[in-house]
Enzyme design. Structure first.
Site, PDB file in Angstrom:
ATOM      1  N   LYS A 138       0.841  -1.201   0.000  1.00 44.19           N
ATOM      2  CA  LYS A 138       0.000   0.000   0.000  1.00 44.19           C
ATOM      3  C   LYS A 138       0.875   1.249   0.000  1.00 44.19           C
ATOM      4  O   LYS A 138       1.895   1.293   0.705  1.00 44.19           O
ATOM      5  CB  LYS A 138      -0.911  -0.035   1.241  1.00 44.19           C
ATOM      6  CG  LYS A 138      -1.963   1.061   1.316  1.00 44.19           C
ATOM      7  CD  LYS A 138      -2.899   0.813   2.500  1.00 44.19           C
ATOM      8  CE  LYS A 138      -4.035   1.818   2.573  1.00 44.19           C
ATOM      9  NZ  LYS A 138      -4.987   1.489   3.676  1.00 44.19           N
ATOM     10  N   SER A 179     -10.023  -1.252   6.717  1.00 44.43           N
ATOM     11  CA  SER A 179      -9.386  -0.975   5.424  1.00 44.43           C
ATOM     12  C   SER A 179      -8.582  -2.124   4.822  1.00 44.43           C
ATOM     13  O   SER A 179      -8.187  -2.044   3.663  1.00 44.43           O
ATOM     14  CB  SER A 179      -8.494   0.265   5.528  1.00 44.43           C
ATOM     15  OG  SER A 179      -9.291   1.413   5.558  1.00 44.43           O
ATOM     16  N   SER A 225      -9.786   1.044   2.590  1.00 43.78           N
ATOM     17  CA  SER A 225      -8.921   1.919   1.821  1.00 43.78           C
ATOM     18  C   SER A 225      -7.757   1.198   1.129  1.00 43.78           C
ATOM     19  O   SER A 225      -7.134   1.773   0.244  1.00 43.78           O
ATOM     20  CB  SER A 225      -8.337   3.020   2.724  1.00 43.78           C
ATOM     21  OG  SER A 225      -7.495   2.478   3.712  1.00 43.78           O
TER      22      SER A 225
END
Lengths: 49, 467
Positions: free
Chosen positions: B78, B177, B153
């Site tokens: 990420k 997330s 996310s």
């Protein structure tokens, strides 16, 4: 105050009211670090993991 | 990919000399180049260094080195994990939003275990958003169901694994997330116990609620990644001193584990297809575990409200500079959510932190006196079509976000380990997911049940067509 600001003010007021109600019965000794203690105390004993 | 590799099968194939790290890395880079224009899972694809690392891992194997299970495995991270040599935008339009000299500990540990870094993955701006939309880097489209959200996310982390671009990924989870995109994309994602995986070198959103964790195609692969990244790190002040769990400890089956199904909160307001999927999943759990019983859990509403106060205040504090100097650069919904934190009093923030401690103690004591694990859906409805997810005003979207993440947020506040495991699809082919929750630092039991379910069903072996 525009619509966005009014919505934000209402959201903050709602949250404050919820927190105020929920914290009414908190023990005097309760402190934020109690969270980490709760995790450590709630873990299973090493042998069973 | 011609084969649907897992980390375990690819590692075995590499050890046997059937494929090299360089060959698989080239294959995946080609696949990303061919298909990611539709998915938008990567922000930065680091082709040159990936090939360089893969070549080195290949030479080590040729030299007779006995590798660990992650040697030569292509992974991606990420874009809030600091990777030396790459920008860290955190999903914003600022290329180097998060600047630090500290390499993300999770990334470093995986690199030291021999993994090959493919690049950095798309995400919701500043990790604020459960759908995976991003105005700066492109909305992450669901590889299992184009035209639908990938979840957020850690949208790129789940989509890259689902699309077969990477064998695994690291994401972050402040309110769901990791688990929400894992559920939407039909992959496995674990939010570990608070403090079990170091957050050093990762952009914070809320230091009280942030967790880093792995995503992969199977429970077994998630266990391999967790073993590498968990364990004490002096660079994270909240890091536990407990040793990392051993991946092979999850292979002992789920017999002996008592499982609870909440009768309140976690079953309210579910879409019919999610209800049906949950009922089927519970039947599977009944076959592999010691017993399943319905239990009433302490109402998590208070912990969710307290968490909302904590994340609002902490995120507004951490990102005060962009809010003050460049608020116009933020997406309106992200800006709106951050600005709330500027208006909450210190008194309410501290009361929320005190409330969290008591709520966690009560939940752990009451629930885990009766059962070893809880199971619940991860998402209340399958992945939304983009047109539905984004419809209406900013306030409408924020309310929709809260509903979509209502089943995951309690376990950030409580700090408990929570796994999202695919459990079939809706009639129209959108993935469904089961959340398995355990005692603090009992990831092994959580993963044992997940592993037993995936073996019993093949939930993680097959899925609808991918991209």
């Amino acid at each position: 105050m525009d619509a966005t600001e009014r919505q934000r003010a209402a959201a903050v007021a709602d949250l404050a009211a919820v927190i105020e109600r929920a914290s009414a019965d908190l023990a005097l000794a309760e402190e934020p670090s109690g969270f980490v203690l709760a995790l450590e105390m709630g873990a299973p004993p090493p042998a069973s993991r | 990919m011609s084969d649907r590799w897992t980390i375990a099968t690819l590692g075995a194939a590499m050890a046997a000399g059937r494929i090299s790290p360089l060959e698989i890395t080239r294959e995946l880079l080609t696949r990303v180049g061919r298909l990611d224009g539709r998915v938008h899972s990567f922000i930065t694809l680091d082709e040159e260094r990936a090939l360089q690392a893969a070549r080195a891992r290949t030479e080590e194997l040729a030299g007779g080195r006995r590798p660990g299970p992650l040697h030569g495995i292509p992974l991606a991270y990420k874009d809030l994990c600091r990777i030396p040599g790459l920008p860290t935008s955190c999903g914003t339009r600022t290329r180097d939003y998060f600047v630090t000299d500290v390499e993300c500990t999770a990334v470093r540990r995986l690199r030291e275990a021999g993994a090959v870094t493919l690049g950095s993955l798309n995400m919701s701006e500043l990790a604020l958003g459960p759908f995976g939309d991003n105005a700066h880097h492109g909305d992450v489209d669901n590889p299992r169901r184009p035209g639908h959200c990938a979840g957020g996310s850690s949208s790129g982390s789940a989509a890259a694994v689902a699309a077969g671009f990477a064998l695994g990924a690291v994401g972050s989870d402040t309110g769901g997330s990791i688990r929400l995109p894992a559920a939407c994309c039909g992959v496995v994602g674990l939010k570990p116990t608070y403090g079990y995986v170091s957050r050093a070198g990762a952009m914070p959103l809320s230091w009280s609620l942030d967790h880093l964790g792995p995503l992969a195609g199977t429970v077994g692969d998630v266990a391999l990644l967790l073993e590498a990244i968990a364990g004490h790190d002096p660079r994270d002040g909240t890091s536990s001193r407990r040793p990392a769990p051993r991946a092979n400890a999850i292979e002992s089956g789920a017999a002996g584990l008592r499982v609870g199904v909440p009768e309140n909160y976690f079953v309210d307001g579910l879409a019919p297809e999610v209800e049906a999927g949950l009922a089927e999943a519970i039947r599977v759990v009944e076959r592999v575990a010691a017993g399943v019983k319905t239990i009433r859990v302490p109402d998590p509403t208070t912990i969710v409200d307290a968490s909302q106060v904590l994340v609002a205040c902490e995120s507004a504090t951490i990102h005060a500079r962009v809010l003050r100097e460049r608020p116009h650069e933020l997406q309106p919904v992200v800006r709106g959510r951050l600005e709330v934190g500027l208006h909450i009093s210190a008194h309410d923030y501290l009361q929320a932190a005190r409330l969290r401690a008591g709520a966690a103690r009560a939940f752990i004591q009451e629930v885990f006196a009766e059962v070893d694990l809880l199971v619940a859906p991860t998402i209340p409805e399958p992945a939304l079509a983009w047109a539905v997810a984004k419809a209406g005003s900013a306030d409408d979207v924020i309310q929709r976000m809260r509903r979509f993440s209502r089943l995951t947020r309690p376990f950030n506040g409580l700090g408990l380990p929570a796994l999202s495991l695919p459990c079939g699809t809706s009639p129209d082919g959108r993935p469904l997911a089961l959340q398995i929750v355990g005692r603090p630092f009992d990831e092994v039991s959580v993963l044992r049940l997940g592993r037993a379910c995936e073996r019993e069903t093949g939930w993680t072996e097959s899925g609808p067509p991918i991209v």
